[in-house]
Design a protein around this motif. Structure first.
Motif, mmCIF file in Angstrom:
data_model
loop_
_atom_site.group_PDB
_atom_site.id
_atom_site.type_symbol
_atom_site.label_atom_id
_atom_site.label_comp_id
_atom_site.label_asym_id
_atom_site.label_seq_id
_atom_site.Cartn_x
_atom_site.Cartn_y
_atom_site.Cartn_z
ATOM 1 N N THR A 68 -32.784 -39.091 -24.497
ATOM 2 C CA THR A 68 -32.883 -39.402 -26.167
ATOM 3 C C THR A 68 -32.049 -40.901 -26.102
ATOM 4 O O THR A 68 -31.215 -41.078 -25.387
ATOM 5 N N VAL A 69 -32.765 -41.764 -27.285
ATOM 6 C CA VAL A 69 -31.965 -42.930 -27.476
ATOM 7 C C VAL A 69 -31.134 -42.948 -28.377
ATOM 8 O O VAL A 69 -30.267 -43.678 -28.748
ATOM 9 N N PHE A 70 -30.816 -41.938 -29.491
ATOM 10 C CA PHE A 70 -29.961 -41.683 -30.417
ATOM 11 C C PHE A 70 -28.661 -40.861 -29.888
ATOM 12 O O PHE A 70 -28.863 -40.212 -28.671
ATOM 13 N N LYS A 71 -27.556 -41.365 -30.492
ATOM 14 C CA LYS A 71 -26.383 -40.801 -30.362
ATOM 15 C C LYS A 71 -26.108 -39.382 -30.688
ATOM 16 O O LYS A 71 -26.856 -39.287 -31.788
ATOM 17 N N GLY A 72 -25.183 -38.617 -30.547
ATOM 18 C CA GLY A 72 -25.160 -37.274 -30.955
ATOM 19 C C GLY A 72 -25.840 -36.171 -30.377
ATOM 20 O O GLY A 72 -26.476 -36.281 -29.264
ATOM 21 N N PRO A 73 -26.009 -35.097 -30.822
ATOM 22 C CA PRO A 73 -26.696 -33.809 -30.507
ATOM 23 C C PRO A 73 -28.099 -33.992 -30.278
ATOM 24 O O PRO A 73 -28.800 -34.714 -31.002
ATOM 25 N N LYS A 74 -28.370 -33.484 -29.206
ATOM 26 C CA LYS A 74 -30.114 -33.533 -28.989
ATOM 27 C C LYS A 74 -30.656 -32.352 -29.625
ATOM 28 O O LYS A 74 -30.120 -31.467 -30.328
ATOM 29 N N PRO A 75 -32.074 -32.227 -29.854
ATOM 30 C CA PRO A 75 -32.890 -31.268 -30.432
ATOM 31 C C PRO A 75 -32.632 -29.831 -29.732
ATOM 32 O O PRO A 75 -32.235 -29.699 -28.658
ATOM 33 N N GLY A 156 -47.359 -28.699 -46.433
ATOM 34 C CA GLY A 156 -47.000 -30.022 -46.240
ATOM 35 C C GLY A 156 -45.725 -30.526 -45.218
ATOM 36 O O GLY A 156 -45.284 -31.586 -45.075
ATOM 37 N N ALA A 157 -45.112 -29.298 -44.742
ATOM 38 C CA ALA A 157 -44.189 -29.456 -43.683
ATOM 39 C C ALA A 157 -44.732 -30.396 -42.325
ATOM 40 O O ALA A 157 -45.673 -29.940 -42.128
ATOM 41 N N LYS A 158 -43.875 -31.146 -41.861
ATOM 42 C CA LYS A 158 -44.542 -31.957 -40.789
ATOM 43 C C LYS A 158 -43.451 -32.357 -39.815
ATOM 44 O O LYS A 158 -42.229 -32.439 -40.012
ATOM 45 N N LEU A 159 -43.634 -32.326 -38.322
ATOM 46 C CA LEU A 159 -42.934 -32.651 -37.398
ATOM 47 C C LEU A 159 -43.507 -33.681 -36.600
ATOM 48 O O LEU A 159 -44.827 -33.663 -36.240
ATOM 49 N N ASP A 160 -42.911 -34.968 -36.478
ATOM 50 C CA ASP A 160 -43.244 -36.027 -35.865
ATOM 51 C C ASP A 160 -42.306 -36.451 -34.726
ATOM 52 O O ASP A 160 -41.267 -36.808 -35.019
ATOM 53 N N MET A 161 -42.583 -36.192 -33.560
ATOM 54 C CA MET A 161 -41.753 -36.540 -32.433
ATOM 55 C C MET A 161 -42.741 -37.704 -31.702
ATOM 56 O O MET A 161 -43.706 -37.621 -31.439
ATOM 57 N N LEU A 162 -41.476 -38.900 -31.108
ATOM 58 C CA LEU A 162 -42.122 -39.806 -30.346
ATOM 59 C C LEU A 162 -41.119 -40.114 -29.139
ATOM 60 O O LEU A 162 -40.229 -40.128 -29.297
ATOM 61 N N TRP A 163 -41.759 -40.159 -28.079
ATOM 62 C CA TRP A 163 -41.332 -40.674 -26.672
ATOM 63 C C TRP A 163 -41.917 -41.818 -26.209
ATOM 64 O O TRP A 163 -43.058 -42.292 -26.567
ATOM 65 N N ARG A 164 -40.984 -42.412 -25.726
ATOM 66 C CA ARG A 164 -41.388 -43.943 -25.043
ATOM 67 C C ARG A 164 -40.681 -44.049 -23.492
ATOM 68 O O ARG A 164 -39.700 -43.881 -23.393
ATOM 69 N N TYR A 165 -41.797 -44.533 -22.671
ATOM 70 C CA TYR A 165 -41.433 -44.962 -21.212
ATOM 71 C C TYR A 165 -42.022 -45.903 -20.857
ATOM 72 O O TYR A 165 -42.976 -46.632 -21.385
ATOM 73 N N GLU A 166 -41.291 -46.585 -19.827
ATOM 74 C CA GLU A 166 -42.135 -47.992 -19.080
ATOM 75 C C GLU A 166 -42.779 -47.609 -18.129
ATOM 76 O O GLU A 166 -42.941 -46.633 -17.365
ATOM 77 N N ARG A 190 -37.721 -40.817 -31.459
ATOM 78 C CA ARG A 190 -37.778 -40.254 -32.918
ATOM 79 C C ARG A 190 -38.117 -38.659 -32.907
ATOM 80 O O ARG A 190 -38.833 -38.393 -32.275
ATOM 81 N N VAL A 191 -37.251 -38.127 -33.940
ATOM 82 C CA VAL A 191 -37.670 -36.893 -34.654
ATOM 83 C C VAL A 191 -37.703 -36.908 -35.897
ATOM 84 O O VAL A 191 -36.420 -37.319 -36.522
ATOM 85 N N GLU A 192 -38.723 -36.670 -36.656
ATOM 86 C CA GLU A 192 -38.708 -36.754 -38.037
ATOM 87 C C GLU A 192 -39.439 -35.382 -38.345
ATOM 88 O O GLU A 192 -40.445 -34.898 -38.076
#
Length: 198
Positions: A68-75, A156-166, A190-192
């Motif tokens: 993950t790119v964000f600091k702190g706990p993982k999902p 209306g609940a929604k999960l949006d997750m995004l992964w990026r790789y080279e 991203r996790v929204e």
């Protein structure tokens, strides 16, 4: 004549920026627009791991929660008190559906809409100056590949997750599989989770 010189300077400056900071420029362009190469519905989701991090399996695509790119706990993944497979992240919870046969897996409920899509950068960056002394075969171009999971519920609940790789481009092989991870720039970016109340 003056207009031509200004245009020429802009072209030279843009080219120099692209050669020097192509990766950053590509990231900025990707925030505006990426190119979708495939999108398919999901019939089921399963989880493999210990609860924190691990891997989501959807439509024959493996989506890691470890890089993950964000600091702190993982999902986190687990089940709710009602027996629903769920993902929690930063005090928000998204329930996928009833967990099956004591496994961390769930079918997509009939009224839900779930898709996984693959997208790539519209702007690749040059990699002409990298030298691989071991094999002599270095990628000539690089770009980002994005994997996106979107899951929507009727309320209306929604999960949006995004992964990026080279992804690398080799002269003889073309674009190869994209699993290259650079710390703090690739992986899960991203996790929204929205509950549909807005």
């Amino acid at each position: 004549m003056r207009k031509i010189l200004i245009i020429l300077l802009i072209v030279i400056a843009g080219t120099a920026l692209w050669l020097w900071r192509g990766r950053d420029l590509s990231t900025v362009v990707d925030r505006i627009k990426t190119i979708e190469t495939s999108s398919r519905p999901i019939a089921a989701v399963s989880y493999e791991g210990t609860g924190s991090g691990g891997v989501l399996h959807v439509a024959d695509v493996n989506l890691t929660l470890d890089d993950t790119v964000f600091k702190g706990p993982k999902p986190n993944m687990g089940t709710t008190k009602d027996g629903l497979l769920a993902l929690s992240f930063r005090a928000k919870v998204f329930a996928f559906g009833p967990s099956q046969d004591d496994k961390l897996a769930a079918k997509v409920p009939e009224d839900d809409t779930a898709t996984v899509s693959i997208e790539h950068s519209g702007l690749a960056w040059p990699n002409f100056f990298e030298v691989n002394f071991m094999t002599g075969n270095s990628p000539k171009w690089k770009r980002y590949i994005y994997r996106r999971l979107i899951w929507k519920k009727p309320n209306g609940a929604k999960l949006d997750m995004l992964w990026r790789y080279e992804q690398f481009f080799y002269r003889n092989d073309g674009w190869v599989e994209a699993f290259m991870v650079r710390p703090e720039t690739t992986g899960l970016i991203r996790v929204e989770i929205s509950d549909g109340s807005r």
